[in-house]
Design a protein around this motif. Structure first.
Motif, PDB file in Angstrom:
ATOM      1  N   ASP A 265       0.813  -1.215   0.000  1.00 57.93           N
ATOM      2  CA  ASP A 265       0.000   0.000   0.000  1.00 57.93           C
ATOM      3  C   ASP A 265       0.849   1.268   0.000  1.00 57.93           C
TER       4      ASP A 265
ATOM      5  N   ILE B 246       0.891   4.359  -2.641  1.00 60.05           N
ATOM      6  CA  ILE B 246       0.781   5.760  -2.207  1.00 60.05           C
ATOM      7  C   ILE B 246       1.942   6.576  -2.759  1.00 60.05           C
TER       8      ILE B 246
ATOM      9  N   GLU C 156       0.560   9.490  -5.052  1.00 59.42           N
ATOM     10  CA  GLU C 156       0.416  10.753  -4.338  1.00 59.42           C
ATOM     11  C   GLU C 156       1.720  11.553  -4.218  1.00 59.42           C
TER      12      GLU C 156
ATOM     13  N   LYS D 202       0.673  12.686   6.735  1.00 63.29           N
ATOM     14  CA  LYS D 202      -0.176  12.583   5.548  1.00 63.29           C
ATOM     15  C   LYS D 202      -0.115  11.162   4.976  1.00 63.29           C
ATOM     16  N   ILE D 203       1.070  10.578   4.963  1.00 65.25           N
ATOM     17  CA  ILE D 203       1.228   9.209   4.460  1.00 65.25           C
ATOM     18  C   ILE D 203       0.426   8.243   5.316  1.00 65.25           C
TER      19      ILE D 203
ATOM     20  N   LEU E  55      -3.299   8.584   4.469  1.00 65.21           N
ATOM     21  CA  LEU E  55      -3.643   7.919   3.208  1.00 65.21           C
ATOM     22  C   LEU E  55      -3.624   6.406   3.359  1.00 65.21           C
TER      23      LEU E  55
ATOM     24  N   ALA F  32      -6.750   5.277   5.138  1.00 68.62           N
ATOM     25  CA  ALA F  32      -7.921   5.243   4.255  1.00 68.62           C
ATOM     26  C   ALA F  32      -7.923   3.985   3.392  1.00 68.62           C
ATOM     27  N   MET F  33      -6.734   3.520   3.011  1.00 75.88           N
ATOM     28  CA  MET F  33      -6.649   2.324   2.157  1.00 75.88           C
ATOM     29  C   MET F  33      -6.828   1.034   2.956  1.00 75.88           C
TER      30      MET F  33
END
Length: 123
Positions: A16, A20, A24, A73-74, A77, A80-81
């Motif tokens: 994942d 990302i 991103e 931020k990582i 994200l 969320a995954m």
């Protein structure tokens, strides 16, 4: 020794985070290749040590600092995954994986060793 669950979570994080980074944070790397080589997860799954390998870059410390600044931020994200698969989203610590460079140095040392032929002993 890692448990089966730690290895599974480590592989999930590796996959994942790779996605990302590709989607991103491509602009952050500016054409450099960043590979997640290994992920070590603590027994309680709350901390993940992520080891990164950098190719085609001379300023890997600067890129690593940028990644560390964007850790929050990582993690968001990633949450969320993988939020449906993990109960606890681990805190990430990023490190440089220099095993490839170390292996290359060892290979070079072995290549530069000169061993003279053994002298034959006379009886």
């Amino acid at each position: 020794m890692e448990s089966k669950r730690q290895r599974q979570v480590g592989k999930l994080i590796q996959k994942d985070l790779g996605d990302i980074f590709q989607r991103e944070f491509r602009s952050l790397f500016a054409g450099n290749f960043v590979t997640i080589t290994d992920v070590k997860v603590s027994p309680d799954l709350s901390v993940a040590k992520v080891y990164l390998s950098f190719l085609k870059t001379h300023n890997r410390e600067a890129i690593l600092d940028e990644i560390r600044e964007n850790t929050k931020k990582i993690r968001g994200l990633f949450g969320a995954m993988a939020g449906k698969q993990l109960r606890i989203i681990p805190n990430f610590s990023f490190f440089v994986d220099d095993t490839a460079e170390y292996a290359q140095k060892i290979e070079q040392l072995f290549a530069n060793i000169h061993i003279p032929p053994a002298e034959e002993e006379e009886d």
